[in-house]
Design a protein around this motif. Structure first.
Motif, PDB file in Angstrom:
ATOM      1  N   PHE A  58       9.069   6.437  36.281  1.00 50.75           N
ATOM      2  CA  PHE A  58       8.827   7.578  37.165  1.00 50.75           C
ATOM      3  C   PHE A  58       8.995   8.892  36.408  1.00 50.75           C
ATOM      4  CE2 PHE A  58      10.059  10.463  40.739  1.00 50.75           C
ATOM      5  CZ  PHE A  58       8.843  10.394  41.413  1.00 50.75           C
ATOM      6  N   SER A  86       4.714   9.542  42.606  1.00 53.06           N
ATOM      7  CA  SER A  86       5.207   8.543  43.549  1.00 53.06           C
ATOM      8  C   SER A  86       4.126   7.528  43.904  1.00 53.06           C
ATOM      9  CB  SER A  86       5.715   9.230  44.823  1.00 53.06           C
ATOM     10  OG  SER A  86       6.287   8.293  45.702  1.00 53.06           O
ATOM     11  N   GLY A  92       5.779   5.123  49.663  1.00 54.55           N
ATOM     12  CA  GLY A  92       5.519   5.705  48.356  1.00 54.55           C
ATOM     13  C   GLY A  92       4.404   6.728  48.352  1.00 54.55           C
ATOM     14  N   GLN A 111      13.878   8.662  42.950  1.00 57.29           N
ATOM     15  CA  GLN A 111      12.658   9.438  42.748  1.00 57.29           C
ATOM     16  C   GLN A 111      12.901  10.919  42.998  1.00 57.29           C
ATOM     17  OE1 GLN A 111      10.122   6.200  45.008  1.00 57.29           O
ATOM     18  NE2 GLN A 111       8.755   7.691  44.113  1.00 57.29           N
TER      19      GLN A 111
END
Length: 400
Positions: free
Chosen positions: A121, A149, A244, A359
């Motif tokens: 990520f 994402s 996501g 994230q």
């Protein structure tokens, strides 16, 4: 927002953007509120919301995500059996089905697996900024907040890169169909899109059954027959793609807007984790969750009848003065910021919470380092999309 508002109104801008005066009045005067607009009773105080999350015997999750009551008869007929989509998703059922489904899903969300996704990520964010940084301006929502994402989730699930845009577009349509008010003709267009999306996920599951790979879809497909049904796997994958492609990016957009408005950008590295929690508390991407009353429930002098729909307002709970002093004030080092209920509580605590938090922290770290002078474009409008249970921006003009 004026002080004379008497009910929720999904069609109004204030419903998502600034509901806090209204919610405060409900907490103080009508903590169990019957909303005619939502067709539900609403719990607004933190202790009540938390207790309801933790009491599935009285507040059932079964069918609670199928918020399709606003659909027309024609739209329902087009959807057919899929009008009750999510009927077997893990957050939409009670034990013992919930226990079985969560056990299966948790196999893919181990601490080691989540930690392994951090570097991927981080790289996705760095790559995006390598391309965008020279431009000196962007729409944060459309060009910065979503792509990393979306790509991380696609790789986790096993969606080919060539299909990422297709999935994003159809997930957006799914959200609009089930969780946002739409006129009849638009409902039919969105229903077509939704059925196309379901067919895509169904074919992805079938392909992994024949040709397994190192991804979530293959892992879940391997459990069909032993622990899961084909439909359960399709719904699991579809919903994780929603998180996501939609929920996590929405939270990042809300967070960056808050930090910029508060003059708290860039966040010092040692405060990133707590800043993320405070932003989730004060501007959560999730406004709450629905439940059904299993029996008559007497609370604060109000009887919620058996079978009634109940909204657990995590948005209101996060602004409850009895838990969070000065709740409308952003405190980057608020000691109990993480006690918000954005990820739920109890047996339905979000299985992807650790990944979502990772994230958010990673994005703030990379963005703060690469774009330390990030700022809002003066005079650019800030608008939230209309939704029953979600908070997200339609766009956010930024420059650096």
């Amino acid at each position: 927002m004026t002080g004379d508002i008497e009910d929720f109104d999904v069609s109004s801008d204030w419903h998502v953007a600034d509901p806090y005066d209204f919610l405060r009045r409900l907490r103080h005067e009508r903590p169990v509120f019957r909303s005619e607009h939502l067709g539900a009773y609403v719990l607004t105080r933190y202790p009540d919301v938390r207790a309801a999350y933790g009491d599935p015997r009285r507040f059932s999750s079964e069918g609670s995500l199928t918020i399709s009551r606003s659909l027309t008869r024609e739209t329902r007929e087009k959807l057919g059996e899929h009008g009750s989509f999510l009927s077997s998703f893990v957050a939409n059922v009670d034990p013992p089905d919930h226990t079985r489904l969560r056990r299966s899903v948790s196999k893919a969300f181990t601490p080691r697996a989540v930690a392994a996704m951090e570097q991927e990520f981080r790289r996705l964010n760095e790559d995006l900024l390598d391309r965008l940084e020279p431009r000196k301006s962007a729409d944060f929502v459309g060009e910065i907040g979503h792509e990393p994402s979306i790509k991380l989730t696609a790789r986790f699930i096993g969606v080919p890169e060539s299909d990422e845009a297709f999935v994003q577009a159809h997930v957006k349509d799914w959200f609009q169909l089930f969780l946002s008010p739409q006129p009849p003709r638009r409902q039919l267009e969105l229903a077509d899109s939704f059925l196309t999306y379901l067919d895509y996920v169904d074919r992805l599951v079938a392909s992994r059954a024949k040709d397994p790979r190192d991804d979530f879809t293959s892992l879940m497909t391997s459990l069909i027959g032993a622990e899961l049904t084909h439909r359960e796997v399709v719904e699991l994958i579809s919903t994780i793609l929603l998180g996501g492609n939609d929920t996590v990016p929405n939270q990042l957009g809300n967070t960056v807007l808050r930090l910029l408005r508060e003059g708290a950008w860039p966040v010092p590295p040692d405060l990133v984790a707590n800043a993320a929690e405070e932003c989730m508390r004060i501007d959560g991407a999730s406004l709450g969750s629905f439940r059904y009353a299993v029996t008559d429930i007497l609370l604060h002098g109000v009887t919620i009848p058996a079978g009634a729909l109940v909204l657990l307002s995590t948005d209101s709970a996060a602004h409850d003065e009895s838990v969070f002093p000065e709740p409308e004030r952003f405190l980057i080092d608020r000691p109990n910021a993480a006690e918000h209920l954005v990820f739920g509580y109890g047996i339905h605590f979000c299985v992807g919470a650790a990944l979502g938090r990772l994230q958010l922290r990673t994005a703030l770290d990379v963005l703060g380092r690469r774009l330390p002078d990030l700022r809002l474009v003066p005079g650019a409008p800030v608008a939230h999309r209309k939704s029953i249970v979600g908070r997200g921006l339609t766009s956010l003009a930024v420059e650096w």
